[in-house]
Write a protein that holds these residues in place. Structure first.
Motif, PDB file in Angstrom:
ATOM      1  N   LYS A  22       1.024  -1.165  -0.054  1.00 38.94           N
ATOM      2  CA  LYS A  22      -0.017   0.027  -0.159  1.00 38.94           C
ATOM      3  C   LYS A  22       0.950   1.186   0.101  1.00 38.94           C
ATOM      4  O   LYS A  22       0.608   2.265  -0.658  1.00 38.94           O
ATOM      5  N   SER A  23       2.019   0.986   0.584  1.00 41.80           N
ATOM      6  CA  SER A  23       2.849   2.385   0.762  1.00 41.80           C
ATOM      7  C   SER A  23       3.406   2.658  -0.498  1.00 41.80           C
ATOM      8  O   SER A  23       3.620   4.012  -0.834  1.00 41.80           O
ATOM      9  N   THR A  24       3.701   1.911  -1.333  1.00 39.83           N
ATOM     10  CA  THR A  24       4.083   2.187  -2.588  1.00 39.83           C
ATOM     11  C   THR A  24       3.310   2.443  -3.673  1.00 39.83           C
ATOM     12  O   THR A  24       3.484   3.531  -4.349  1.00 39.83           O
ATOM     13  N   TYR A  25       1.799   2.220  -3.472  1.00 38.32           N
ATOM     14  CA  TYR A  25       0.905   2.603  -4.280  1.00 38.32           C
ATOM     15  C   TYR A  25       0.416   4.219  -3.878  1.00 38.32           C
ATOM     16  O   TYR A  25       0.239   4.903  -4.716  1.00 38.32           O
ATOM     17  N   TYR A  26       0.523   4.358  -2.509  1.00 36.71           N
ATOM     18  CA  TYR A  26       0.097   5.778  -2.034  1.00 36.71           C
ATOM     19  C   TYR A  26       1.462   6.836  -2.092  1.00 36.71           C
ATOM     20  O   TYR A  26       1.312   8.102  -1.812  1.00 36.71           O
ATOM     21  N   ASN A  28       3.741   9.426  -2.828  1.00 37.02           N
ATOM     22  CA  ASN A  28       3.932  10.672  -3.465  1.00 37.02           C
ATOM     23  C   ASN A  28       5.271  11.188  -3.651  1.00 37.02           C
ATOM     24  O   ASN A  28       5.509  12.053  -2.768  1.00 37.02           O
ATOM     25  N   PRO A  29       6.148  11.045  -4.658  1.00 41.72           N
ATOM     26  CA  PRO A  29       7.446  11.290  -4.678  1.00 41.72           C
ATOM     27  C   PRO A  29       7.545  13.092  -4.670  1.00 41.72           C
ATOM     28  O   PRO A  29       6.717  13.893  -5.223  1.00 41.72           O
ATOM     29  N   LYS A  30       8.517  13.686  -4.061  1.00 41.94           N
ATOM     30  CA  LYS A  30       8.722  15.110  -3.988  1.00 41.94           C
ATOM     31  C   LYS A  30       9.467  15.606  -4.994  1.00 41.94           C
ATOM     32  O   LYS A  30      10.419  14.848  -5.420  1.00 41.94           O
ATOM     33  N   ASN A  31       9.434  16.734  -5.830  1.00 44.20           N
ATOM     34  CA  ASN A  31       9.896  17.318  -6.776  1.00 44.20           C
ATOM     35  C   ASN A  31      11.019  18.237  -6.351  1.00 44.20           C
ATOM     36  O   ASN A  31      11.264  19.222  -6.819  1.00 44.20           O
TER      37      ASN A  31
END
Length: 82
Positions: A22-26, A28-31
């Motif tokens: 679940k953690s991979t699915y949710y 959100n990488p920072k730019n």
């Protein structure tokens, strides 16, 4: 994933069926890399003879909380050289 939701299977159950965290699915990488790359490029063009180690030291002195390995990775990816 959305296809499974249309079939009536919840996200949680579909992730479990696919053995997908679940953690991979949710995640959100920072730019933040763009901001860091801009600073590295600015320092590299300002100080032509500065390598990634010197740029790392300048950034740390300026208050950036950054790892030398990240500076090296971004410095290399941008194709910057002494």
């Amino acid at each position: 994933m959305d296809l499974l939701n249309e079939e009536g299977i919840s996200k949680r159950r579909s992730l479990k069926l696919l053995d997908f965290p679940k953690s991979t699915y949710y995640f959100n990488p920072k730019n933040e890399d763009e901001i860091v790359v801009n600073e590295i490029r600015r320092l590299a063009f300002k100080r032509k003879r500065a390598g990634y180690r010197m740029i790392y030291k300048f950034m740390r002195k300026a208050g950036w909380r950054i790892n030398h390995k990240k500076v090296y990775r971004l410095y290399s990816r941008e194709g910057l050289k002494i």
